[in-house]
Design an enzyme around this catalytic site. Structure first.
Site, PDB file in Angstrom:
ATOM      1  N   SER A 154       0.907  -1.640  -0.681  1.00 48.43           N
ATOM      2  CA  SER A 154       0.139   0.030   0.265  1.00 48.43           C
ATOM      3  C   SER A 154       1.091   1.225  -0.156  1.00 48.43           C
ATOM      4  O   SER A 154       2.491   1.135   0.077  1.00 48.43           O
ATOM      5  CB  SER A 154      -0.715  -0.459   1.266  1.00 48.43           C
ATOM      6  OG  SER A 154      -1.456   1.436   1.278  1.00 48.43           O
ATOM      7  N   TYR A 167      -4.372  -0.213   9.746  1.00 52.47           N
ATOM      8  CA  TYR A 167      -3.583  -1.310   7.991  1.00 52.47           C
ATOM      9  C   TYR A 167      -2.760  -0.374   8.376  1.00 52.47           C
ATOM     10  O   TYR A 167      -1.646  -1.597   7.050  1.00 52.47           O
ATOM     11  CB  TYR A 167      -5.236  -0.131   7.643  1.00 52.47           C
ATOM     12  CG  TYR A 167      -4.521  -0.358   6.170  1.00 52.47           C
ATOM     13  CD1 TYR A 167      -5.378  -1.452   5.437  1.00 52.47           C
ATOM     14  CD2 TYR A 167      -4.204   0.589   5.161  1.00 52.47           C
ATOM     15  CE1 TYR A 167      -5.094  -1.665   3.658  1.00 52.47           C
ATOM     16  CE2 TYR A 167      -4.062   0.082   3.609  1.00 52.47           C
ATOM     17  CZ  TYR A 167      -4.611  -1.302   3.203  1.00 52.47           C
ATOM     18  OH  TYR A 167      -4.405  -0.836   1.607  1.00 52.47           O
TER      19      TYR A 167
END
Length: 273
Positions: A154, A167
């Site tokens: 990410s 996350y």
């Protein structure tokens, strides 16, 4: 072998965890178009069947398996079912993941009031949800000494993205895990086994929809910030991940190992000035 042949996945068996999600759907479609046999893993059986139908509509072979990536026993059973059907596994795409609503820290919320257990659940899903399938499906790939594993990193893997602590921690871990596993597998099983990661920019999915869009479809302040800090000036379309995925699974990337490929419209490259 011609350069076009090197990009082909014709006849290769590719497992996609999280194949029932928005990005998973794009991955499944791309793999089918590249000629792969696609095993779709997910908790939502109806969605998995829809993905099989998508593969078949494209002239390919699909196979739905209901499994939770955090349940080791279920993943072992999934591996056995796939081997029973197709006899081998050539690639793994760890697409299961995403943020959890209760792990998002709202702008008006006290930082230290956030649920630690929810944060840890987000870490578990996004990190352990790749480690467990890799250690189970990856063993098949390693023992045949040929195949590729793709993890999903990410933007938050290398820079802070506010409000999504669990996350962020997990995706940073994905980068470390990708590099570690790429090194160990190659040293132990040779240069036919590769592990890489794709780091998507901001793509509109069910998990982030409420964070980046308003009910009327306009962008939230947060969504607009992502757009303003992306040189392309827009969010990504899930289909724009297809080229990177096929490249990293195919023989065209035979000397690419332990790499993180950003597909983000230039977000990670730009200083904002």
């Amino acid at each position: 072998m011609s350069i076009l042949d090197q990009f082909s996945l014709n006849g290769k068996v590719i497992v996609v965890t999280g194949g029932t999600g928005i990005l998973g759907e794009s991955f499944v479609k791309a793999l089918a178009e590249a000629g792969a046999k696609v095993a779709i893993l997910g908790r939502n059986w109806d969605k998995a069947i829809e993905r099989v139908q998508l593969v078949e509509a494209l002239g390919g072979e699909g196979f739905a398996v209901q499994a939770d990536v955090l349940n080791e026993e279920q993943i072992i059973q999934a591996k056995d079912l796939i081997l029973e059907k197709w006899g081998t596994i050539d690639g793994l795409v760890n697409a299961a993941g995403g943020n959890l609503p209760n792990a998002v820290i709202g702008p008006d919320k006290n930082l230290f009031d956030v649920s630690v257990s929810d944060t840890l659940s987000a870490i578990e899903l996004n990190l352990n949800g790749s480690i467990i399938p890799t250690h189970i499906f990856g063993q098949v790939i390693a023992e045949k000494r040929k195949g590729a594993i793709i993890n999903i990193a990410s933007l938050s893997s290398h820079q802070a993205i506010t409000r999504v602590l669990g996350y962020t921690v997990a995706k940073a871990g994905i980068v470390g895990y990708t590099k570690w596993m790429a090194t160990e597998l190659s040293l132990r099983y040779g240069d036919g086994v590769r592990v890489n990661a794709i780091a998507p920019g901001v793509f509109l999915t069910e998990q982030n929809k409420a964070l980046v869009t308003n009910p009327d479809g306009s962008y939230t302040e947060r969504g607009q910030k992502f757009i303003n800090n992306t040189p392309f000036g827009r969010l990504g379309n899930p289909s724009e991940l297809a080229g990177a995925l096929v490249f990293l699974l195919s023989d065209a990337s035979s000397f690419v190992n332990g790499e993180i490929l950003y597909v983000d419209g230039g977000f990670s490259a730009w200083s904002g000035v």
